[in-house]
Scaffold this motif. Structure first.
Motif, PDB file in Angstrom:
ATOM      1  N   GLY A 287     -63.463  19.664  47.922  1.00  0.00           N
ATOM      2  CA  GLY A 287     -63.928  20.273  49.162  1.00  0.00           C
ATOM      3  C   GLY A 287     -65.165  19.687  49.790  1.00  0.00           C
ATOM      4  N   VAL A 288     -65.629  18.536  49.358  1.00  0.00           N
ATOM      5  CA  VAL A 288     -66.804  17.895  49.961  1.00  0.00           C
ATOM      6  C   VAL A 288     -66.364  17.162  51.232  1.00  0.00           C
ATOM      7  CG1 VAL A 288     -68.656  16.203  49.600  1.00  0.00           C
ATOM      8  CG2 VAL A 288     -67.848  17.615  47.685  1.00  0.00           C
ATOM      9  N   SER A 289     -67.157  17.238  52.277  1.00  0.00           N
ATOM     10  CA  SER A 289     -66.803  16.577  53.535  1.00  0.00           C
ATOM     11  C   SER A 289     -66.924  15.066  53.419  1.00  0.00           C
ATOM     12  CB  SER A 289     -67.681  17.089  54.682  1.00  0.00           C
ATOM     13  OG  SER A 289     -69.047  16.884  54.400  1.00  0.00           O
ATOM     14  N   ARG A 290     -66.403  14.360  54.424  1.00  0.00           N
ATOM     15  CA  ARG A 290     -66.197  12.919  54.312  1.00  0.00           C
ATOM     16  C   ARG A 290     -67.480  12.099  54.116  1.00  0.00           C
ATOM     17  NH1 ARG A 290     -62.121  14.575  57.795  1.00  0.00           N
ATOM     18  NH2 ARG A 290     -60.033  13.853  57.211  1.00  0.00           N
ATOM     19  N   LEU A 291     -68.479  12.304  54.971  1.00  0.00           N
ATOM     20  CA  LEU A 291     -69.688  11.482  54.877  1.00  0.00           C
ATOM     21  C   LEU A 291     -70.426  11.675  53.553  1.00  0.00           C
ATOM     22  CD1 LEU A 291     -71.577   9.413  56.101  1.00  0.00           C
ATOM     23  CD2 LEU A 291     -72.754  11.280  57.312  1.00  0.00           C
ATOM     24  N   PRO A 292     -70.687  12.922  53.128  1.00  0.00           N
ATOM     25  CA  PRO A 292     -71.309  13.089  51.799  1.00  0.00           C
ATOM     26  C   PRO A 292     -70.449  12.517  50.675  1.00  0.00           C
ATOM     27  CG  PRO A 292     -71.465  15.123  53.054  1.00  0.00           C
ATOM     28  CD  PRO A 292     -70.573  14.215  53.833  1.00  0.00           C
ATOM     29  N   ALA A 293     -69.119  12.609  50.802  1.00  0.00           N
ATOM     30  CA  ALA A 293     -68.228  12.063  49.774  1.00  0.00           C
ATOM     31  C   ALA A 293     -68.374  10.544  49.693  1.00  0.00           C
ATOM     32  CB  ALA A 293     -66.780  12.446  50.084  1.00  0.00           C
ATOM     33  N   PHE A 294     -68.500   9.898  50.848  1.00  0.00           N
ATOM     34  CA  PHE A 294     -68.687   8.450  50.874  1.00  0.00           C
ATOM     35  C   PHE A 294     -70.034   8.075  50.257  1.00  0.00           C
ATOM     36  CE2 PHE A 294     -70.260   4.679  53.289  1.00  0.00           C
ATOM     37  CZ  PHE A 294     -69.418   3.746  52.700  1.00  0.00           C
ATOM     38  N   CYS A 295     -71.071   8.849  50.569  1.00  0.00           N
ATOM     39  CA  CYS A 295     -72.410   8.586  50.011  1.00  0.00           C
ATOM     40  C   CYS A 295     -72.416   8.754  48.494  1.00  0.00           C
ATOM     41  CB  CYS A 295     -73.436   9.518  50.646  1.00  0.00           C
ATOM     42  SG  CYS A 295     -73.714   9.196  52.405  1.00  0.00           S
ATOM     43  N   VAL A 296     -71.726   9.787  48.002  1.00  0.00           N
ATOM     44  CA  VAL A 296     -71.601   9.991  46.550  1.00  0.00           C
ATOM     45  C   VAL A 296     -70.936   8.775  45.914  1.00  0.00           C
ATOM     46  CG1 VAL A 296     -70.377  11.317  44.777  1.00  0.00           C
ATOM     47  CG2 VAL A 296     -71.611  12.506  46.592  1.00  0.00           C
ATOM     48  N   GLY A 297     -69.865   8.279  46.563  1.00  0.00           N
ATOM     49  CA  GLY A 297     -69.161   7.112  46.053  1.00  0.00           C
ATOM     50  C   GLY A 297     -70.071   5.890  45.962  1.00  0.00           C
ATOM     51  N   LEU A 298     -70.859   5.647  47.005  1.00  0.00           N
ATOM     52  CA  LEU A 298     -71.781   4.503  46.993  1.00  0.00           C
ATOM     53  C   LEU A 298     -72.830   4.639  45.895  1.00  0.00           C
ATOM     54  CD1 LEU A 298     -72.549   3.653  50.743  1.00  0.00           C
ATOM     55  CD2 LEU A 298     -71.341   2.239  49.065  1.00  0.00           C
ATOM     56  N   LEU A 299     -73.395   5.830  45.760  1.00  0.00           N
ATOM     57  CA  LEU A 299     -74.406   6.047  44.722  1.00  0.00           C
ATOM     58  C   LEU A 299     -73.831   5.824  43.331  1.00  0.00           C
ATOM     59  CD1 LEU A 299     -76.232   9.215  46.119  1.00  0.00           C
ATOM     60  CD2 LEU A 299     -77.196   6.924  45.850  1.00  0.00           C
ATOM     61  N   PHE A 300     -72.618   6.324  43.114  1.00  0.00           N
ATOM     62  CA  PHE A 300     -72.019   6.200  41.784  1.00  0.00           C
ATOM     63  C   PHE A 300     -71.606   4.757  41.483  1.00  0.00           C
ATOM     64  CE2 PHE A 300     -68.565   7.300  38.623  1.00  0.00           C
ATOM     65  CZ  PHE A 300     -69.447   7.673  37.631  1.00  0.00           C
ATOM     66  N   ALA A 301     -71.168   4.024  42.504  1.00  0.00           N
ATOM     67  CA  ALA A 301     -70.748   2.634  42.302  1.00  0.00           C
ATOM     68  C   ALA A 301     -71.934   1.714  42.015  1.00  0.00           C
ATOM     69  CB  ALA A 301     -69.984   2.135  43.523  1.00  0.00           C
ATOM     70  N   PHE A 302     -73.124   2.094  42.487  1.00  0.00           N
ATOM     71  CA  PHE A 302     -74.289   1.218  42.337  1.00  0.00           C
ATOM     72  C   PHE A 302     -75.338   1.802  41.396  1.00  0.00           C
ATOM     73  CE2 PHE A 302     -72.289  -0.402  46.109  1.00  0.00           C
ATOM     74  CZ  PHE A 302     -72.478  -1.765  46.021  1.00  0.00           C
ATOM     75  N   THR A 303     -74.903   2.570  40.407  1.00  0.00           N
ATOM     76  CA  THR A 303     -75.847   3.051  39.397  1.00  0.00           C
ATOM     77  C   THR A 303     -76.395   1.865  38.602  1.00  0.00           C
ATOM     78  OG1 THR A 303     -74.068   3.372  37.794  1.00  0.00           O
ATOM     79  CG2 THR A 303     -74.701   5.283  39.123  1.00  0.00           C
ATOM     80  N   THR A 304     -77.579   2.047  38.030  1.00  0.00           N
ATOM     81  CA  THR A 304     -78.205   0.942  37.302  1.00  0.00           C
ATOM     82  C   THR A 304     -77.383   0.518  36.093  1.00  0.00           C
ATOM     83  OG1 THR A 304     -79.564   2.553  36.104  1.00  0.00           O
ATOM     84  CG2 THR A 304     -80.542   1.512  38.036  1.00  0.00           C
ATOM     85  N   PHE A 305     -76.651   1.469  35.471  1.00  0.00           N
ATOM     86  CA  PHE A 305     -75.830   1.105  34.317  1.00  0.00           C
ATOM     87  C   PHE A 305     -74.805   0.044  34.694  1.00  0.00           C
ATOM     88  CE2 PHE A 305     -71.930   1.481  31.868  1.00  0.00           C
ATOM     89  CZ  PHE A 305     -72.395   1.368  30.567  1.00  0.00           C
ATOM     90  N   ARG A 306     -74.191   0.215  35.839  1.00  0.00           N
ATOM     91  CA  ARG A 306     -73.148  -0.725  36.259  1.00  0.00           C
ATOM     92  C   ARG A 306     -73.727  -2.124  36.484  1.00  0.00           C
ATOM     93  NH1 ARG A 306     -68.380  -1.966  37.704  1.00  0.00           N
ATOM     94  NH2 ARG A 306     -67.856  -2.915  39.685  1.00  0.00           N
ATOM     95  N   ILE A 307     -74.925  -2.193  37.000  1.00  0.00           N
ATOM     96  CA  ILE A 307     -75.562  -3.495  37.230  1.00  0.00           C
ATOM     97  C   ILE A 307     -76.095  -4.083  35.927  1.00  0.00           C
ATOM     98  CG2 ILE A 307     -77.328  -4.716  38.546  1.00  0.00           C
ATOM     99  CD1 ILE A 307     -75.165  -3.402  40.287  1.00  0.00           C
ATOM    100  N   ASP A 308     -76.783  -3.259  35.133  1.00  0.00           N
ATOM    101  CA  ASP A 308     -77.425  -3.744  33.911  1.00  0.00           C
ATOM    102  C   ASP A 308     -76.429  -4.091  32.811  1.00  0.00           C
ATOM    103  OD1 ASP A 308     -79.819  -3.342  35.166  1.00  0.00           O
ATOM    104  OD2 ASP A 308     -80.235  -1.415  34.203  1.00  0.00           O
ATOM    105  N   GLU A 309     -75.281  -3.393  32.783  1.00  0.00           N
ATOM    106  CA  GLU A 309     -74.324  -3.579  31.696  1.00  0.00           C
ATOM    107  C   GLU A 309     -73.038  -4.243  32.173  1.00  0.00           C
ATOM    108  OE1 GLU A 309     -75.331  -2.999  28.726  1.00  0.00           O
ATOM    109  OE2 GLU A 309     -77.204  -2.045  29.353  1.00  0.00           O
ATOM    110  N   MET A 310     -73.143  -5.174  33.080  1.00  0.00           N
ATOM    111  CA  MET A 310     -71.947  -5.834  33.605  1.00  0.00           C
ATOM    112  C   MET A 310     -71.244  -6.691  32.552  1.00  0.00           C
ATOM    113  SD  MET A 310     -73.336  -8.977  35.949  1.00  0.00           S
ATOM    114  CE  MET A 310     -74.303  -7.986  37.062  1.00  0.00           C
ATOM    115  N   LEU A 311     -71.912  -6.934  31.421  1.00  0.00           N
ATOM    116  CA  LEU A 311     -71.272  -7.696  30.360  1.00  0.00           C
ATOM    117  C   LEU A 311     -70.097  -6.948  29.753  1.00  0.00           C
ATOM    118  CD1 LEU A 311     -73.288  -7.586  27.034  1.00  0.00           C
ATOM    119  CD2 LEU A 311     -73.827  -6.094  28.940  1.00  0.00           C
ATOM    120  N   TYR A 312     -70.061  -5.610  29.895  1.00  0.00           N
ATOM    121  CA  TYR A 312     -68.937  -4.838  29.394  1.00  0.00           C
ATOM    122  C   TYR A 312     -67.869  -4.749  30.477  1.00  0.00           C
ATOM    123  CZ  TYR A 312     -72.241  -3.387  25.792  1.00  0.00           C
ATOM    124  OH  TYR A 312     -73.160  -3.381  24.775  1.00  0.00           O
TER     125      TYR A 312
END
Length: 205
Positions: free
Chosen positions: A114-139
């Motif tokens: 039930g989250v509206s479109r713009l906040p849903a897109f922002c959540v997606g961007l935040l989750f895709a660019f978490t520091t874990f994903r950048i720091d642990e790209m070896l996995y």
């Protein structure tokens, strides 16, 4: 949902002129294990047996949790391997493509609860660019966590009591098989089962 996170990933990681056949990370760690998995996947069609290691026999990874439960990633990478020949390039392009994939699944997950479109897109961007994903790209598998948002949808549906009402009819508690029939006929229950199954097949950790 696709172009913005992909362009942002290329910019953040400085990949505009990068040769993807050169590893972004290469040290004596799990990154070599990941490249080995990708190479044997591309050359043999799956990752559980490596005929090039383990002399005098072959390396068997049937009891390795990371190899056993990375089926979903392996299937997707195997599909990409038909158009990407180099295993290093294959793994790194798959990593890059997971930025928009994580945004997409996060967006879908937010919309389902039930989250509206713009906040849903922002959540997606935040989750895709978490520091874990950048720091642990070896996995190769751990950092590509696109199934996590969809798995959370199933959890939220259960915790919010979405299926509780299906166990009763006019104040009367139904038998287990009646409840099962009602559950199977609901879109949310079927989606939840699919999300849980795909999450279980995506990574053992």
């Amino acid at each position: 949902l696709v172009s913005i996170p992909l362009a942002l990933a290329v910019y953040v990681l400085g990949l505009k002129d990068w040769d993807f056949s050169i590893p972004l990370i290469y040290r004596n760690s799990d990154d070599i294990w990941q490249y080995t998995l990708t190479k044997v996947l591309q050359e043999t069609g799956w990752i559980l047996t490596n005929p090039y290691l383990g002399a005098p026999e072959v390396a068997s990874w049937h009891h390795n949790a990371a190899a056993q439960t990375s089926a979903l990633h392996s299937v997707l990478m195997l599909a990409l391997s038909y158009i990407i020949e180099n295993p290093v390039r294959l793994q790194q392009i798959y990593y890059l493509l997971n930025f928009p994939l994580i945004v997409l699944t996060s967006f879908i997950a937010c919309r389902l609860i039930g989250v509206s479109r713009l906040p849903a897109f922002c959540v997606g961007l935040l989750f895709a660019f978490t520091t874990f994903r950048i720091d642990e790209m070896l996995y190769a598998f751990l950092s590509n966590y696109f199934m996590v948002p969809l798995a959370l949808v199933a959890v939220i549906w259960v915790l919010s009591g979405k299926f509780v009402a299906l166990a009763e009819d006019q104040g009367q508690t139904l038998r287990w098989w009646q409840v099962a029939v009602r559950l199977v006929s609901t879109r949310e229950f079927i989606l939840g089962l699919i999300f849980v199954a795909l999450t279980a097949a995506s990574d053992g950790y």
